[in-house]
Design a protein around this motif. Structure first.
Motif, short mmCIF file in Angstrom:
data_model
loop_
_atom_site.label_atom_id
_atom_site.label_comp_id
_atom_site.label_asym_id
_atom_site.label_seq_id
_atom_site.Cartn_x
_atom_site.Cartn_y
_atom_site.Cartn_z
N GLN A 75 0.83 -1.21 0.00
CA GLN A 75 0.00 0.00 0.00
C GLN A 75 0.86 1.26 0.00
O GLN A 75 1.84 1.36 0.73
N THR A 76 0.51 2.21 -0.84
CA THR A 76 1.30 3.45 -0.94
C THR A 76 0.56 4.66 -0.38
O THR A 76 1.07 5.77 -0.42
N THR A 77 -0.65 4.44 0.12
CA THR A 77 -1.40 5.53 0.73
C THR A 77 -1.16 5.53 2.24
O THR A 77 -0.50 4.64 2.78
N LEU A 78 -1.69 6.54 2.90
CA LEU A 78 -1.52 6.64 4.35
C LEU A 78 -2.21 5.47 5.06
O LEU A 78 -3.28 5.04 4.64
N PRO A 79 -1.64 4.97 6.16
CA PRO A 79 -2.33 3.97 6.97
C PRO A 79 -3.56 4.61 7.62
O PRO A 79 -3.52 5.80 7.97
N GLU A 80 -4.60 3.85 7.80
CA GLU A 80 -5.82 4.40 8.38
C GLU A 80 -5.58 4.93 9.80
O GLU A 80 -6.14 5.96 10.20
N VAL A 81 -4.72 4.25 10.56
CA VAL A 81 -4.44 4.68 11.93
C VAL A 81 -3.82 6.07 11.96
O VAL A 81 -4.03 6.85 12.90
N ALA A 82 -3.08 6.42 10.92
CA ALA A 82 -2.46 7.74 10.85
C ALA A 82 -3.51 8.83 10.74
O ALA A 82 -3.38 9.91 11.34
N VAL A 83 -4.56 8.56 10.00
CA VAL A 83 -5.63 9.55 9.83
C VAL A 83 -6.34 9.79 11.16
O VAL A 83 -6.56 10.93 11.58
N PHE A 84 -6.70 8.68 11.82
CA PHE A 84 -7.34 8.82 13.13
C PHE A 84 -6.44 9.56 14.10
O PHE A 84 -6.88 10.45 14.84
N THR A 85 -5.16 9.21 14.11
CA THR A 85 -4.23 9.80 15.07
C THR A 85 -4.02 11.28 14.80
O THR A 85 -3.86 12.09 15.74
N GLN A 105 -12.34 6.13 20.16
CA GLN A 105 -13.32 5.04 20.25
C GLN A 105 -13.87 4.67 18.87
O GLN A 105 -14.13 3.49 18.60
N GLN A 106 -14.03 5.66 18.01
CA GLN A 106 -14.46 5.37 16.63
C GLN A 106 -13.41 4.53 15.91
O GLN A 106 -13.73 3.62 15.14
N MET A 107 -12.14 4.83 16.18
CA MET A 107 -11.05 4.08 15.58
C MET A 107 -11.08 2.63 16.02
O MET A 107 -10.96 1.70 15.20
N ILE A 108 -11.25 2.41 17.32
CA ILE A 108 -11.31 1.04 17.85
C ILE A 108 -12.51 0.30 17.27
O ILE A 108 -12.41 -0.87 16.88
N ALA A 109 -13.67 1.00 17.19
CA ALA A 109 -14.89 0.38 16.64
C ALA A 109 -14.71 0.01 15.17
O ALA A 109 -15.36 -0.92 14.67
N TYR A 119 -1.55 5.99 21.45
CA TYR A 119 -1.73 5.81 22.89
C TYR A 119 -1.14 6.98 23.67
O TYR A 119 -1.75 7.48 24.63
N THR A 120 0.05 7.40 23.29
CA THR A 120 0.70 8.50 23.99
C THR A 120 -0.16 9.75 23.99
O THR A 120 -0.32 10.42 25.02
N LEU A 121 -0.75 10.06 22.85
CA LEU A 121 -1.60 11.24 22.74
C LEU A 121 -2.82 11.15 23.64
O LEU A 121 -3.14 12.10 24.37
N ILE A 122 -3.51 10.02 23.60
CA ILE A 122 -4.75 9.89 24.36
C ILE A 122 -4.47 9.81 25.86
O ILE A 122 -5.20 10.36 26.68
N ILE A 123 -3.38 9.14 26.23
CA ILE A 123 -3.02 9.03 27.65
C ILE A 123 -2.64 10.40 28.22
O ILE A 123 -3.14 10.81 29.27
N CYS A 124 -1.75 11.10 27.53
CA CYS A 124 -1.31 12.42 28.01
C CYS A 124 -2.46 13.41 28.05
O CYS A 124 -2.60 14.19 29.00
N GLY A 125 -3.29 13.37 27.01
CA GLY A 125 -4.43 14.29 26.96
C GLY A 125 -5.37 14.09 28.13
O GLY A 125 -5.82 15.06 28.76
#
Length: 408
Positions: A75-85, A105-109, A119-125
């Motif tokens: 795959q040469t496009t962005l990973p989906e997790v990158a968009v959510f993050t 939560q939408q990402m996990i769903a 994880y770092t972002l959500i934990i620190c936030g």
């Protein structure tokens, strides 16, 4: 992250834009809305991703950046997790923790697995946000989840979680959390003593003091905001400022005591925390709040040092309604064998001059006599430097008060 023009990639790009639009469509913040609306197609999304990758790498998160933007197979496009993050990062950076959590939560769903940086972002936030008492529980949960996934959290999220526990929960909860992370093989590497087992109680007491003085028992939004901003810089910098001031004012013994306390525990001294609260109130001209903070300090059994007295006395002198308190604490300071600095006692003597009482100057002379009776002699030359820039009449009257007693 370069794009390959084929039908599969085009479908993926459309899908990623659909994901982005879905997780940003409910944004009500005007400034964030402008940022989100700027990304109108995949090229703009990809450009924003490149900028994010560079920023992470520049900030020392190289491995996390590589993991976050690692493509799946060919795959040469962005990973989906990158968009959510990316969206989680935007919300978290702007203090929109609930919105960031909703996107998570939408990402996990959606079946997307978070990376270490997600994880770092959500934990620190969540650990930094005090608007919801449930956030500390989520921060702990996601930290433990990170470990279960075989990820090794960096120092930052660990410290934020420990801070949040100290603010919001009993000491027992901190000890429980430490046992949980140890059981999962995580042993934090810390350069100083803070949060090591031998000094855990002292560290949590310091954090709890901050919480009670500034967050839990304080409704002053300006003071709260100032302290949350101050938490962005290491407390040791404030300690160095206090240590330097004590040395410069000739209070070397107190400076050494402060240094030894920090060396032994690696924890911010309680006297420094209380003094910082007093300074915060005075910064906003809230003299009554500063005095109440000082009295709360005494009630908590914390002994003020010379720096505390200096901060308090100068602040009280700035408000004519509290001049009597300023005089009281200057004399109290000397009674305790502490040496006032020139700025503090000059401010008090100047207060007599600025008083509308016709007998103020005579009272000022009596006050200087009381100071000298306690073994303290004002330094006239140093006072002239402090008074530089003041109206000539004020300087003349202040020095007249002091010199009349020095000559006699």
């Amino acid at each position: 992250m370069a794009d390959t023009p084929n039908s599969s990639d085009e479908d993926l790009k459309k899908h990623l834009m659909k994901v982005y639009e879905d997780v940003t469509k409910d944004c009500e913040d005007k400034e964030l809305r402008k940022i989100f609306d700027w990304i109108v197609d995949y090229d703009a999304l990809n450009a924003n991703a490149i900028h994010m990758f560079s920023s992470l790498a520049d900030c020392g998160f190289r491995d996390e950046a590589r993991e976050l933007f690692k493509p799946h197979s060919e795959q040469t496009t962005l990973p989906e997790v990158a968009v959510f993050t990316m969206v989680i990062m935007a919300y978290a950076a702007n203090g929109k923790t609930k919105d960031a959590h909703k996107v998570y939560q939408q990402m996990i769903a959606s079946g997307v697995t978070p990376t270490a940086y997600t994880y770092t972002l959500i934990i620190c936030g969540m650990a930094k946000d005090f608007s919801d008492s449930n956030f500390v529980g989520y921060a702990k949960k996601y930290f433990l989840e990170m470990l279960d996934r075989g990820m090794k959290p960096q120092y930052q999220p660990y410290m934020y979680v420990m801070d949040a526990i100290a603010y919001r929960e009993p000491v027992e909860e901190a000890k429980k959390f430490l046992e949980q992370i140890k059981a999962k093989g995580f042993v934090p590497v810390i350069d100083d003593f803070q949060y090591k087992e031998n000094h855990l109680t002292e560290a949590l007491q310091a954090m709890k003091t901050y919480a009670d003085l500034v967050v839990n028992n304080n409704t002053d939004k300006a003071v709260q905001k100032l302290f949350r901003e101050s938490r962005l810089s290491p407390w040791i910098e404030r300690s160095m400022e206090v240590h330097k001031a004590l040395v410069e004012d000739g209070n070397v013994d107190e400076a050494i005591e402060l240094y030894h306390t920090i060396q032994q525990t690696g924890v911010e001294p309680l006297v420094q925390i209380h003094t910082s609260v007093i300074k915060a109130y005075l910064k906003f001209g809230k003299t009554k709040g500063a005095l109440e903070a000082y009295l709360a300090m005494l009630a908590a059994g914390v002994t003020p040092n010379s720096y505390t007295y200096t901060v308090l006395i100068k602040g009280l002198c700035a408000d004519p309604n509290f001049f009597g308190d300023a005089k009281k604490y200057l004399l109290e300071m000397m009674d305790k064998g502490k040496q006032p600095n020139v700025a503090a006692y000059t401010a008090v003597i100047e207060g007599f001059v600025l008083s509308e009482d016709k007998t103020a100057e005579e009272k000022g002379k009596e006050f200087v006599e009381m100071m000298m009776g306690k073994g303290f002699v004002p330094n006239a030359k140093a006072m002239m430097k402090v008074l530089k820039g003041k109206p000539t009449v004020v300087i003349r009257r202040v020095m007249n008060i002091v010199l009349s007693k020095l000559k006699s």
